[in-house]
Write a protein that holds these residues in place. Sequence first.
Motif, PDB file in Angstrom:
ATOM      1  N   ILE A  59       0.849  -1.205   0.000  1.00 25.77           N
ATOM      2  CA  ILE A  59       0.000   0.000   0.000  1.00 25.77           C
ATOM      3  C   ILE A  59       0.877   1.245   0.000  1.00 25.77           C
ATOM      4  N   ALA A  60       1.928   1.230   0.858  1.00 22.96           N
ATOM      5  CA  ALA A  60       2.818   2.394   0.974  1.00 22.96           C
ATOM      6  C   ALA A  60       3.514   2.689  -0.351  1.00 22.96           C
ATOM      7  N   VAL A  61       4.018   1.652  -1.035  1.00 25.14           N
ATOM      8  CA  VAL A  61       4.720   1.845  -2.310  1.00 25.14           C
ATOM      9  C   VAL A  61       3.800   2.502  -3.332  1.00 25.14           C
ATOM     10  N   VAL A  62       2.583   1.971  -3.462  1.00 20.95           N
ATOM     11  CA  VAL A  62       1.632   2.505  -4.450  1.00 20.95           C
ATOM     12  C   VAL A  62       1.259   3.948  -4.119  1.00 20.95           C
ATOM     13  N   LEU A  63       0.982   4.220  -2.830  1.00 20.57           N
ATOM     14  CA  LEU A  63       0.545   5.561  -2.444  1.00 20.57           C
ATOM     15  C   LEU A  63       1.674   6.583  -2.528  1.00 20.57           C
ATOM     16  N   VAL A  64       2.898   6.196  -2.116  1.00 27.12           N
ATOM     17  CA  VAL A  64       4.035   7.130  -2.221  1.00 27.12           C
ATOM     18  C   VAL A  64       4.266   7.493  -3.687  1.00 27.12           C
ATOM     19  N   TRP A  65       4.197   6.483  -4.575  1.00 26.99           N
ATOM     20  CA  TRP A  65       4.356   6.742  -6.019  1.00 26.99           C
ATOM     21  C   TRP A  65       3.280   7.718  -6.507  1.00 26.99           C
ATOM     22  N   ALA A  66       2.022   7.448  -6.119  1.00 28.78           N
ATOM     23  CA  ALA A  66       0.907   8.288  -6.581  1.00 28.78           C
ATOM     24  C   ALA A  66       1.019   9.711  -6.039  1.00 28.78           C
ATOM     25  N   PHE A  67       1.383   9.846  -4.758  1.00 33.13           N
ATOM     26  CA  PHE A  67       1.475  11.171  -4.146  1.00 33.13           C
ATOM     27  C   PHE A  67       2.638  11.966  -4.727  1.00 33.13           C
ATOM     28  N   ARG A  68       3.766  11.306  -5.004  1.00 31.63           N
ATOM     29  CA  ARG A  68       4.907  12.022  -5.577  1.00 31.63           C
ATOM     30  C   ARG A  68       4.613  12.467  -7.010  1.00 31.63           C
ATOM     31  N   ARG A  69       3.777  11.689  -7.727  1.00 27.90           N
ATOM     32  CA  ARG A  69       3.393  12.075  -9.090  1.00 27.90           C
ATOM     33  C   ARG A  69       2.622  13.391  -9.095  1.00 27.90           C
ATOM     34  N   ILE A  70       1.829  13.606  -8.042  1.00 25.30           N
ATOM     35  CA  ILE A  70       1.060  14.858  -7.968  1.00 25.30           C
ATOM     36  C   ILE A  70       1.740  15.857  -7.022  1.00 25.30           C
ATOM     37  N   LYS A  71       3.026  15.614  -6.749  1.00 28.64           N
ATOM     38  CA  LYS A  71       3.894  16.545  -5.997  1.00 28.64           C
ATOM     39  C   LYS A  71       3.406  16.807  -4.581  1.00 28.64           C
ATOM     40  N   LEU A  72       2.915  15.757  -3.909  1.00 26.26           N
ATOM     41  CA  LEU A  72       2.558  15.849  -2.498  1.00 26.26           C
ATOM     42  C   LEU A  72       3.602  15.098  -1.681  1.00 26.26           C
ATOM     43  N   PRO A  73       3.863  15.512  -0.425  1.00 25.64           N
ATOM     44  CA  PRO A  73       4.914  14.871   0.370  1.00 25.64           C
ATOM     45  C   PRO A  73       4.621  13.411   0.693  1.00 25.64           C
ATOM     46  N   ALA A  74       5.694  12.608   0.811  1.00 26.71           N
ATOM     47  CA  ALA A  74       5.555  11.176   1.086  1.00 26.71           C
ATOM     48  C   ALA A  74       4.907  10.929   2.448  1.00 26.71           C
ATOM     49  N   ILE A  75       5.105  11.868   3.396  1.00 28.32           N
ATOM     50  CA  ILE A  75       4.502  11.716   4.735  1.00 28.32           C
ATOM     51  C   ILE A  75       2.995  11.533   4.618  1.00 28.32           C
ATOM     52  N   LEU A  76       2.363  12.302   3.737  1.00 27.91           N
ATOM     53  CA  LEU A  76       0.912  12.186   3.542  1.00 27.91           C
ATOM     54  C   LEU A  76       0.529  10.807   3.025  1.00 27.91           C
ATOM     55  N   ALA A  77       1.376  10.274   2.128  1.00 28.40           N
ATOM     56  CA  ALA A  77       1.096   8.941   1.578  1.00 28.40           C
ATOM     57  C   ALA A  77       1.100   7.894   2.689  1.00 28.40           C
ATOM     58  N   TYR A  78       2.071   7.994   3.598  1.00 31.74           N
ATOM     59  CA  TYR A  78       2.137   7.043   4.720  1.00 31.74           C
ATOM     60  C   TYR A  78       0.915   7.176   5.630  1.00 31.74           C
ATOM     61  N   LEU A  79       0.510   8.421   5.905  1.00 31.57           N
ATOM     62  CA  LEU A  79      -0.673   8.637   6.752  1.00 31.57           C
ATOM     63  C   LEU A  79      -1.921   8.027   6.113  1.00 31.57           C
ATOM     64  N   VAL A  80      -2.065   8.242   4.795  1.00 29.80           N
ATOM     65  CA  VAL A  80      -3.226   7.678   4.080  1.00 29.80           C
ATOM     66  C   VAL A  80      -3.153   6.157   4.062  1.00 29.80           C
ATOM     67  N   ALA A  81      -1.923   5.600   3.923  1.00 24.28           N
ATOM     68  CA  ALA A  81      -1.761   4.135   3.968  1.00 24.28           C
ATOM     69  C   ALA A  81      -2.249   3.585   5.302  1.00 24.28           C
ATOM     70  N   GLY A  82      -1.933   4.300   6.389  1.00 20.73           N
ATOM     71  CA  GLY A  82      -2.405   3.888   7.716  1.00 20.73           C
ATOM     72  C   GLY A  82      -3.913   3.962   7.829  1.00 20.73           C
ATOM     73  N   ILE A  83      -4.497   5.016   7.247  1.00 22.43           N
ATOM     74  CA  ILE A  83      -5.961   5.162   7.279  1.00 22.43           C
ATOM     75  C   ILE A  83      -6.621   4.014   6.513  1.00 22.43           C
TER      76      ILE A  83
END
Length: 655
Positions: free
Chosen positions: A14-38
């Motif tokens: 989940i983290a790999v997919v979300l970090v990739w997606a968030f970085r594509r839209i120029k959002l910080p990786a921290i947000l991707a991890y938080l969303v992965a937890g949610i």
Amino acid sequence: MNGTFADVLLLLAIAVVLVWAFRRIKLPAILAYLVAGIVAGPDVTAWIKDPDEYHFIAELGVVLLLFSLGLEFSLPKMIAMRRLVFGLGAGQVVICSLLFAGLAYAWLGNWTAAMVIGGTLALSSTAVVIKQLGESSQLTTRTGQATVAVLLFQDIAVVPMLIIIPLLASTSADISIWESLGIALLKGAGVVVLLMAIGKWVLPHIFREIARLRTDELFVLATLLVALVAGGLTHLFGLSMALGAFLAGMMLGESKYKHQLEADIRPFRDILMGLFFITVGMQLNLMVFLQNVHWIVLAVLVIGLIKMLVVRAIAGFMHEREEDSWAAGLMLFQMGEFGFVLVSLALSYALLPQDIASLLVGIGVLGMAVTPMVIQRSRSMVAPLLRKIKAKTDVDINQPDVSEPKKVLVLGFGRVGQTVSRFLTTEGIEHLAIDHDTKRVQEAIAGGANVFFGDGGRRDILKAVHADQVELIIITFAEDSKALEVLKAIRELNDHAEIIVRSRDDLRLEEMMAAGATQVVPDTLEASLMLVSQILSRSGVPIRRILARLDQARRSHYGDMHGFYPGETTDMDPEKIDRLQFLHAVQLTDNAYACGKKLAQLGLDELAIQVKSVRRDNEEYSEVHGDFTLQQGDVVLLAGGPRAIEAGESYLLNG
């Protein structure tokens, strides 16, 4: 065990997919991890049955984060910026903490929870803000320095907050908070003295011996051991593990092994911090978040407004420019990553109710999500507040006479623009410079320079300085995007002038040439040419031949200098990757598709690939044309973008 392994595997996926997606839209990786937890948490998919199982791993992530913070903590830098750090930074943390704690007490009626909330909301995101400042080229500006100074003090303020939160939980009726704090400070002082003594007299010898053995694994193990032992020592004294790790990092931060330690610890820190933020995301009660989303949006706005007003007031008292004060306050509006650390710690000590913790996490997530956009647009967002000031500034500045067009126009009066201006002045060439930095223009005019205050990208300013009639225009901006924007604006007014553009590198050279530049001068390539000219001169090559070669390189728009062989340390930033020009050698094997074919037949130009040379039987053909036939065993040197190079190699070998 199998269930735990499957959970970790799922979390990583989940983290790999979300970090990739968030970085594509120029959002910080921290947000991707938080969303992965949610997503993995109890309120969405409930894949993770017991989030507490990962608490220890997450705590290790916090320990390594504080260890890294200690390594980066620079006492000389803090002393150099002491006015901003201990003036603006300390004022912001103290005043905001008190204001937010007062509001939280009025809401909850609980001083303990209010103190935690006040400290949490006063902090901003060091990781996200500094990264965005760097990407938007604002790190070295006065606004950037003020922002960094506040973040530096906030990082220092985290340490006492980590001490106070366990004390708030352990304080009994018999012992007041002040007595507990006094005891903790005595313990802390003892631990600091002990760790500093170890750091001064023991660790240098240990690391010197490890460095002498040249064993990377041993260096990594020793670094992890030092961080964890220091954390364990402070934990033994009843203080936070993170505090010990920070002190350990601080002692090693002054050693010559600092950068190696930082590089070694980063992969472990990033992975474990990712897990920490995932566990924070799991603590978010999605139902509470959705039911209160309007209050969360309002809270982000109110918190941002309070921080901005506080920073503006303190910075104004310190006589900082109003434009910098508003912009710095705006950039610090969000809750930071250490806020999540404090919320998690307070939750583990039962100082905060679960629903309040969820609201704080929601405020943090929303604030960090919009931070990149806010920082990139900070100037335009504070512009309405500055209209009166700018109007006054225009009156205060003695503008030079622009009734007649000058021979040369210099856009941008930074170091490069000033150097150009000095040489033009020495040669008696009439010119006019334009810059929109108020202080710089005032200083320059006072020093006798011919500088006009205004934004060189605005058509009305360009018309005012007769850019439509000037014969030679030099654009010296440090940001290539700004230079390109100004270049296009000038070409709309003036289609006959010669325009020389300074750029950082050759990534946007073709785009600038297409937009109408007569000549683009990339800093990196020109520095290489100057170095080569010195080397050739000292090697006995006649000066005429050197000048001819330099002139040829410039006339061909640095054609032979485009492209380089990538290495492990090459910056593969996704935003730059498509603009990089790599060199790659391809050897044609027995059954290669390209064998026996002419270059014109292959049509490599359609793949945006250039053949730089062909090596055959130890002989190199540097100028190859469409009728050149490739043979088995040839080594073809390709130049092009990374993806084009991959496609070209596959095409040459397989068709």
